[in-house]
Structures are given as structure tokens and as C-alpha cells.
Design an enzyme around this catalytic site. Structure first.
Site, PDB file in Angstrom:
ATOM      1  N   ASN A  38       1.001  -1.271  -0.106  1.00  8.08           N
ATOM      2  CA  ASN A  38      -0.005   0.171   0.051  1.00  8.08           C
ATOM      3  C   ASN A  38       0.932   1.236   0.111  1.00  8.08           C
ATOM      4  OD1 ASN A  38      -2.163  -1.656   0.486  1.00  8.08           O
ATOM      5  ND2 ASN A  38      -2.316  -1.447   2.317  1.00  8.08           N
ATOM      6  N   TYR A 104      -6.250 -14.199   8.305  1.00  9.69           N
ATOM      7  CA  TYR A 104      -5.208 -14.649   7.817  1.00  9.69           C
ATOM      8  C   TYR A 104      -4.869 -15.985   7.257  1.00  9.69           C
ATOM      9  CZ  TYR A 104      -3.693  -9.973   9.331  1.00  9.69           C
ATOM     10  OH  TYR A 104      -3.566  -8.627   9.284  1.00  9.69           O
ATOM     11  N   LEU A 227      -3.258  10.620  15.484  1.00 11.96           N
ATOM     12  CA  LEU A 227      -4.460  11.062  16.438  1.00 11.96           C
ATOM     13  C   LEU A 227      -5.694  10.760  15.777  1.00 11.96           C
ATOM     14  CD1 LEU A 227      -3.045  14.577  17.495  1.00 11.96           C
ATOM     15  CD2 LEU A 227      -2.488  12.315  18.534  1.00 11.96           C
ATOM     16  N   ASP A 260      -0.883   3.460   6.218  1.00 13.08           N
ATOM     17  CA  ASP A 260      -0.051   3.259   5.108  1.00 13.08           C
ATOM     18  C   ASP A 260      -0.173   4.540   4.107  1.00 13.08           C
ATOM     19  OD1 ASP A 260       0.122   0.653   6.198  1.00 13.08           O
ATOM     20  OD2 ASP A 260      -1.379  -0.086   4.795  1.00 13.08           O
TER      21      ASP A 260
END
Length: 315
Positions: A38, A104, A227, A260
Site C-alpha cells: 500500500n 489470515y 491522532l 499506510d
């Protein structure tokens, strides 16, 4: 040669078309994922060059990933193929709010067999920034050592190292091992990009300045604390600090991949010698744009789209 070098595990992802369990959902859309992938897509769409190192299985998933890498104009010459192990994948659920669940299928994958010798063999000539995430060292002991080898080599050639902790706790044997490993990499990185929740786990505090101080005191040069919708806080070893407001997306579809995109924005800004607050603002904008899409990288913008978004947000 490329300006940016990164390594990691790309995976094929199947995204549920509607909410529900696997037995309830019949249709899934196919995509590609992986934090470093990404990131690489983000920086190349913003006009920079990136080399991406990984290991793929000689299987349909591996072929699909390699074709995609080249289509995105990422340097895929460093990709290694193996007949011994398979390419990883995962399923992602669809949710109406909050983060989707992921499952996964990556244990013992080809990428988990990246080793320090692979990194030593890489030509890093011309590289200005090496980007590492906390996902790769979670894959295996060899991957862990490879990350440290890469950080060491980067500094030997005068390149900067950026590190996104990107915690995936289920990939680790224990929290203690995870914290020690990720902090060790962070201490050897120039730019560290933790989130508030990651700071709580890794630095023992959720106060942005305290998180930054923790890493600055251990050798990092710049810390940028994400944040969320509020924006990001930054502090440098020279004492410069500030909070950069976030951007409001038109809608929030899927928050996966926001970190990312943020990293891609910050790193490209630093490579263009933007003032730190402007590089952070670019990261905030990239994060805001990507969460309006259901895929991890479907909506990563090019420069024109990014600048138009930032300009529109000023009005």
C-alpha cells in the site's frame, strides 16, 4: 535506482460484499493488500520511485501480485519467487461501522522466509529512504533479523529509515516479544510513526508528547503520532513540535490502510523537503482520502487528486 526501498509481505485479499459470517456471504471481491505494498503504491502515485522486495510463491497469487506491482510502476525486479512456499492471503469481513475482521492464511508463507542474506544482496544505490513496518518482523525470526539488517544498511549508505509500528498482535507469540522487537527497530529509525493506541502499548502512555519523548530519548530523530480524525502531533530531537489538524473525508467506508497512506504522504513530503508540518498535513490528507474506499489501496490518489482534495478542504 529508486528513491525509496521497502520490503514486506503482499497478499491477495478477498473482501466480503455484505456483512455476515463466511457461511452467510457468497460473494467476495478480490484485491491486494500488505502495508508495504500500500505504501509503495501511495508513493509512486505521488510521483516518486519505489523498490519493493518480497518473496512470492510460484503460484497464481504470486503471479497476480507481481503483475500488479509492475502495473503500478513499482520496481518489481527485486521480487524473488520460490517453488517451496505459497503466497499468503486473507479474508476481510464487511462491517457497517468500525474496523472489519480479518482472517489470515499466511503461516509459513513465501514472504516469511525473507532472510538477512536476501537483504545483504540488495543494491541500495541511490536510495534516500528505507521504510519498514512492524508487520514484517512478526512473520518470523529471519524476517525480524532482516528488518534490523535493512535499517543498518540504510544508515551505512546515508539513507533515512522510517518506521510504522503497524501492530498486528495476533501475529506475535507474546506482547513482550512484540514490544521489545518493535521498539528496537524504532530506536534505530529516523522517523517513527506510531498511533495513539500503539503508543499506549509500546511506550506505556497515550499522551502524544510522552510517546514522542520516549522514542526521541532512545535515538529516533522525528516522531509523528497519529491522532485519528484530530490529525497528528509531531516532535523532533531539536525540540520542534506541533499538532497538524486532520482532514474530514466525505464519508468513512473502511479505515484499513489509512496508516499506510499517511506514511506515504509523510515520506514523500520529507523527500521533497517540505516543512515538517506540511509533510504531516499531506499524510493527514492521504489518510482521509483512503478511508473513503472499501479497499486498502483502491483509492490512493495521484498528486493532482491529492492537491485538489487539500485545496477543497481549505474552503
Amino acid at each position: 535506482m529508486s528513491e525509496i526501498f521497502t520490503m514486506g509481505e503482499p497478499m491477495v485479499v478477498f473482501i466480503a460484499e455484505k456483512p455476515g459470517t463466511f457461511s452467510e456471504v457468497e460473494n467476495y471481491s478480490r484485491g491486494l493488500a500488505g502495508a508495504e505494498l500500500n505504501f509503495s503504491i501511495g508513493v509512486t502515485r505521488l510521483g516518486h520511485t519505489a523498490s519493493y522486495f518480497t518473496k512470492l510463491g510460484k503460484d497464481p497469487y504470486g503471479a497476480y501480485i507481481h503483475e500488479f506491482i509492475e502495473k503500478e510502476k513499482i520496481d518489481g525486479e527485486k521480487v524473488l519467487f520460490t517453488e517451496e512456499y505459497l503466497t499468503g492471503s486473507y479474508l476481510k469481513t464487511k462491517v457497517l461501522e468500525g474496523d472489519p475482521a480479518v482472517y489470515y492464511f499466511r503461516k509459513n508463507s513465501a514472504a516469511s522466509h525473507i532472510c538477512p542474506e536476501d537483504i545483504e544482496a540488495q543494491d541500495l544505490s541511490g536510495v534516500k529512504m528505507v521504510h519498514i513496518t512492524g508487520i514484517t518482523p512478526a512473520l518470523s525470526e529471519d524476517c525480524r533479523r532482516s528488518c534490523m539488517t535493512l535499517a543498518k544498511r540504510a544508515h551505512e549508505i546515508g539513507a533515512m529509515v522510517s518506521f510504522d509500528p503497524n501492530i498486528r498482535e495476533k501475529l506475535w507469540k507474546s506482547r513482550e516479544e512484540m514490544v521489545q522487537t518493535l521498539n528496537d527497530i524504532a530506536f534505530h529509525s529516523d522517523v517513527v510513526l506510531p498511533g495513539i493506541k500503539e503508543g499506549r502499548i509500546l511506550a506505556g502512555t497515550d499522551e502524544p508528547e510522552e510517546i514522542a519523548d520516549f522514542y526521541l530519548e532512545h535515538g529516533s530523530k522525528t516522531v509523528i503520532v497519529k491522532l485519528g480524525e484530530t490529525g497528528a502531533y509531531y516532535k523532533t530531537k531539536d525540540g520542534a513540535q506541533g499538532t497538524v489538524p486532520g482532514y474530514k473525508p466525505e464519508k468513512i467506508v473502511d479505515t484499513v490502510g489509512a496508516g499506510d497512506a499517511f506514511a506515504a504522504g509523510v515520506v514523500t513530503g520529507l523527500l521533497e523537503n517540505l516543512p515538517l508540518d506540511e509533510a504531516v498535513a499531506r499524510g493527514n490528507a492521504m489518510g482521509a482520502i483512503i478511508i473513503s474506499s472499501k479497499g486498502d489501496n483502491d483509492n490512493l490518489p495521484d498528486r493532482e487528486t491529492l492537491f485538489a482534495f487539500q485545496e477543497k478542504q481549505k474552503r
